[in-house]
Motif scaffolding. Structure first.
Motif, PDB file in Angstrom:
ATOM      1  N   GLY A 407       1.461  -0.890  14.217  1.00  0.00           N
ATOM      2  CA  GLY A 407       2.866  -1.029  13.878  1.00  0.00           C
ATOM      3  C   GLY A 407       3.190  -2.469  13.519  1.00  0.00           C
ATOM      4  O   GLY A 407       2.463  -3.410  13.876  1.00  0.00           O
ATOM      5  N   ILE A 408       4.283  -2.658  12.795  1.00  0.00           N
ATOM      6  CA  ILE A 408       4.789  -3.995  12.476  1.00  0.00           C
ATOM      7  C   ILE A 408       6.290  -4.005  12.708  1.00  0.00           C
ATOM      8  O   ILE A 408       6.978  -3.009  12.501  1.00  0.00           O
ATOM      9  N   PHE A 409       6.772  -5.158  13.158  1.00  0.00           N
ATOM     10  CA  PHE A 409       8.198  -5.371  13.358  1.00  0.00           C
ATOM     11  C   PHE A 409       8.634  -6.463  12.386  1.00  0.00           C
ATOM     12  O   PHE A 409       8.056  -7.557  12.383  1.00  0.00           O
ATOM     13  N   SER A 410       9.629  -6.177  11.563  1.00  0.00           N
ATOM     14  CA  SER A 410       9.974  -7.072  10.457  1.00  0.00           C
ATOM     15  C   SER A 410      11.448  -7.432  10.486  1.00  0.00           C
ATOM     16  O   SER A 410      12.300  -6.629  10.902  1.00  0.00           O
ATOM     17  N   LEU A 411      11.725  -8.653  10.017  1.00  0.00           N
ATOM     18  CA  LEU A 411      13.072  -9.092   9.685  1.00  0.00           C
ATOM     19  C   LEU A 411      13.120  -9.296   8.183  1.00  0.00           C
ATOM     20  O   LEU A 411      12.304 -10.049   7.626  1.00  0.00           O
ATOM     21  N   VAL A 412      14.065  -8.637   7.511  1.00  0.00           N
ATOM     22  CA  VAL A 412      14.169  -8.667   6.056  1.00  0.00           C
ATOM     23  C   VAL A 412      15.506  -9.296   5.685  1.00  0.00           C
ATOM     24  O   VAL A 412      16.562  -8.859   6.157  1.00  0.00           O
ATOM     25  N   GLY A 413      15.456 -10.330   4.846  1.00  0.00           N
ATOM     26  CA  GLY A 413      16.666 -10.994   4.384  1.00  0.00           C
ATOM     27  C   GLY A 413      16.810 -10.900   2.879  1.00  0.00           C
ATOM     28  O   GLY A 413      15.812 -10.847   2.149  1.00  0.00           O
ATOM     29  N   THR A 414      18.052 -10.877   2.416  1.00  0.00           N
ATOM     30  CA  THR A 414      18.361 -10.791   0.984  1.00  0.00           C
ATOM     31  C   THR A 414      19.288 -11.940   0.614  1.00  0.00           C
ATOM     32  O   THR A 414      20.303 -12.169   1.287  1.00  0.00           O
ATOM     33  N   SER A 415      18.941 -12.648  -0.456  1.00  0.00           N
ATOM     34  CA  SER A 415      19.759 -13.777  -0.882  1.00  0.00           C
ATOM     35  C   SER A 415      19.493 -14.062  -2.353  1.00  0.00           C
ATOM     36  O   SER A 415      18.636 -13.429  -2.983  1.00  0.00           O
ATOM     37  N   ALA A 416      20.225 -15.035  -2.889  1.00  0.00           N
ATOM     38  CA  ALA A 416      19.931 -15.526  -4.228  1.00  0.00           C
ATOM     39  C   ALA A 416      18.593 -16.256  -4.200  1.00  0.00           C
ATOM     40  O   ALA A 416      18.158 -16.755  -3.155  1.00  0.00           O
ATOM     41  N   PRO A 417      17.895 -16.347  -5.336  1.00  0.00           N
ATOM     42  CA  PRO A 417      16.560 -16.979  -5.336  1.00  0.00           C
ATOM     43  C   PRO A 417      16.555 -18.410  -4.812  1.00  0.00           C
ATOM     44  O   PRO A 417      15.619 -18.810  -4.113  1.00  0.00           O
ATOM     45  N   ASP A 418      17.585 -19.208  -5.105  1.00  0.00           N
ATOM     46  CA  ASP A 418      17.587 -20.602  -4.672  1.00  0.00           C
ATOM     47  C   ASP A 418      17.904 -20.766  -3.187  1.00  0.00           C
ATOM     48  O   ASP A 418      17.782 -21.867  -2.643  1.00  0.00           O
ATOM     49  N   LYS A 419      18.318 -19.699  -2.509  1.00  0.00           N
ATOM     50  CA  LYS A 419      18.628 -19.755  -1.077  1.00  0.00           C
ATOM     51  C   LYS A 419      17.570 -19.054  -0.226  1.00  0.00           C
ATOM     52  O   LYS A 419      17.765 -18.882   0.985  1.00  0.00           O
ATOM     53  N   ALA A 420      16.449 -18.661  -0.807  1.00  0.00           N
ATOM     54  CA  ALA A 420      15.440 -17.897  -0.069  1.00  0.00           C
ATOM     55  C   ALA A 420      14.833 -18.723   1.055  1.00  0.00           C
ATOM     56  O   ALA A 420      14.611 -18.213   2.168  1.00  0.00           O
ATOM     57  N   ALA A 421      14.550 -19.996   0.828  1.00  0.00           N
ATOM     58  CA  ALA A 421      13.945 -20.821   1.871  1.00  0.00           C
ATOM     59  C   ALA A 421      14.895 -21.042   3.037  1.00  0.00           C
ATOM     60  O   ALA A 421      14.495 -20.976   4.213  1.00  0.00           O
ATOM     61  N   GLU A 422      16.162 -21.291   2.749  1.00  0.00           N
ATOM     62  CA  GLU A 422      17.145 -21.519   3.815  1.00  0.00           C
ATOM     63  C   GLU A 422      17.334 -20.267   4.665  1.00  0.00           C
ATOM     64  O   GLU A 422      17.387 -20.329   5.900  1.00  0.00           O
TER      65      GLU A 422
END
Length: 538
Positions: A407-422
């Motif tokens: 199994g895997i436990f994941s956190l998935v975030g969605t943002s604009a491309p320039d805010k992906a690192a933050e």
């Protein structure tokens, strides 16, 4: 309504506010629907009698007379719908009849069922034959689309017509570990439905090249129209189990050569996985003895006479990989990027499986837009700590993908491309906090109640009950009752949550991202540095 023209006009808005009753609404529609009405009165008291008279308006309800329904139709209605022979007894059933029952036949085939005491039944086969057993990517996808397409004495059109004649509905759904083949129909059509399932799944022909080409065209269209949410799930598996059975794609992608898939591949997969020990006849909404009788009549004789020994289940070992996939989709008009961080979780056979499911409910999450209201998850931790505090977060959610052993436990975030690192750094910092800060009792209790409500609500559905019983038999060899699962949920403490998070943080996460522009997604070295991997190596 007649009034002197010299009196002041009362706005129609005030008139609508006064006429709140249902009968007033009926009168309002009869007087002109949504047209603006003008009442003329010098003071409010002068039109109140009018509203009072409108509230006393009660139109007569039409009544159905006995002669309006033909006697033959009335008899069919009473026999087939209102009073079927299986549920004509209104006395509540004994408690033992509400629990799942299991029978193992001589061939090793297992039959599990639970009566829902309704008019419809859901029954079929659940098999341990998912995509982790396939030799070529796309074979299970093809099996899902061709499950109810052929039998020795029927064409695909004849099968569709036969299903429609009994008022049924067929469906096939495959995952990485299991496949479910289900037929939903009236209880009195169990015999016909089980015969159709036995022929289509255990004695198919699969010899029509035209039908095969049509299925391949459907697979190609589905691959081209895969949404971003499915792409990130596939990328998570590829990053967590690179080059391993669970890391392969569940369905065909645009880079898969469909011409290499043949009907021989489909036959070989069936022969290798359709073993009696890997199949379960599951049913929801019928008597257990009746289902056992039909399984012995239509399913067991069609199993391979000399079944080879079932091959062992292939294992997959977690390895923190880094997968970036550039995906352009017409529905992603804002050009958003999805980034996922996946830690090694546990399988269903592990003692912490229920606790990890509770952790997923506790963290929750969703999109930045929600209509609000109870049950929307607005009090989940990802909403409170990420979506409400970081304006660049278009979405944040916790996901738990688990199988028998892995199994895997994941956190998935969605943002604009320039805010992906933050956003990526915020998600990792948020998750690490739960390894040393205990969860508040109020938040934990809320998550427990939500998890139990979701469980009990889903168990009201025959289709979910059918799948749940079959998959539990394949995984545990028995069916846990709802009370047993709820008791396990209640026994979880805040210390258990901290212990589970600490265990997952022993290894850095796998990183995956999909979207049109991935330049700002953290690299493998950056993520390792966040979790102190370099310091440990030194």
């Amino acid at each position: 309504f007649v009034a002197p023209s010299h009196r002041a006009r009362i706005p129609a808005r005030r008139t609508r506010r006064a006429m709140r009753g249902r009968s007033c609404l009926r009168l309002w529609e009869q007087l002109g629907g949504r047209r603006r009405l003008s009442f003329f009165a010098r003071e409010k008291e002068e039109y109140l009698p009018v509203v009072q008279a409108a509230s006393e308006f009660r139109p007569k309800k039409p009544r159905l007379r006995q002669g309006d329904v033909p006697p033959a139709a009335l008899q069919r209605l009473r026999t087939d719908v209102i009073f079927p022979s299986e549920v004509e007894n209104s006395v509540p059933p004994p408690a033992e009849q509400l629990e799942p029952r299991l029978t193992t036949l001589d061939s090793g085939l297992r039959v599990v069922s639970r009566d829902t005491f309704g008019h419809l039944s859901s029954f079929g086969l659940v098999g341990d034959c998912g995509s982790l057993y396939e030799k070529k990517t796309g074979v299970v996808h093809m099996l899902e689309l061709m499950a109810f397409s052929s039998r020795p004495d029927r064409s695909s059109a004849d099968i569709i017509r036969e299903v429609q004649d009994i008022g049924g509905m067929v469906n096939a759904a495959c995952t990485r570990d299991h496949c479910c083949f289900i037929l939903d129909a009236l209880r009195r059509h169990l015999d016909d439905g089980m015969s159709l399932i036995g022929d289509c799944l255990l004695n198919p022909t699969y010899d029509d090249p035209v039908e095969l080409q049509q299925v391949k065209e459907i697979m190609s269209l589905q691959a081209a129209d895969t949404p971003l949410e499915m792409h990130i799930i596939e990328a998570q598996h590829a990053a967590a189990w690179p080059g391993q059975p669970l890391g392969r794609s569940l369905r065909v992608t645009e880079d898969v050569d469909l011409h290499s898939l043949t009907l021989h591949d489909l036959h070989d997969h069936r022969l290798a996985t359709f073993h009696p020990s890997r199949l379960v006849v599951s049913g929801a909404g019928m008597e257990h003895g009746r289902l056992v009788e039909l399984a012995q009549k239509y399913i067991e004789p069609k199993l391979p006479k000399a079944s080879p020994k079932a091959s062992p289940r292939p294992r997959s070992e977690f390895f923190p990989g880094h997968v970036l996939r550039e995906v352009h989709h017409e529905m992603n008009d804002q050009g958003l990027v999805k980034v996922a961080f996946s830690w090694e979780g546990v399988g269903w056979k592990h003692d912490d499986a229920i606790a990890m499911a509770l952790l997923q409910t506790l963290l929750g999450g969703g999109d930045s837009f929600s209509a609000g209201g109870p049950g929307k998850g607005l009090l989940s931790q990802l909403y409170l700590e990420i979506l409400n505090k970081f304006s660049m977060a278009e979405g944040a959610e916790a996901q738990f993908h688990n199988y028998d052993e892995e199994g895997i436990f994941s956190l998935v975030g969605t943002s604009a491309p320039d805010k992906a690192a933050e956003l990526s750094h915020a998600l990792c910092d948020f998750f690490v906090r739960y390894s040393y800060v205990p969860v508040q009792d109020k938040a934990l209790d809320r998550a427990k109640q939500m998890l139990k409500v979701n469980l009990l609500t889903m168990m009201e559905s025959r289709l979910i009950l059918f799948e749940d019983m079959g998959r539990q038999i394949l995984t545990y060899g028995e069916v846990m009752t709802a009370k047993q699962i709820c008791d396990k949920v209640d026994a979880i403490t805040a210390d258990d949550i901290m212990r589970i998070v600490k265990g997952m943080l022993q290894c850095p996460p796998a990183v995956s991202a999909v979207g049109p522009k991935l330049d700002n997604v953290p690299t493998r070295e950056q993520v390792d540095c966040w979790f102190g991997v370099k310091k440990k190596q030194e």
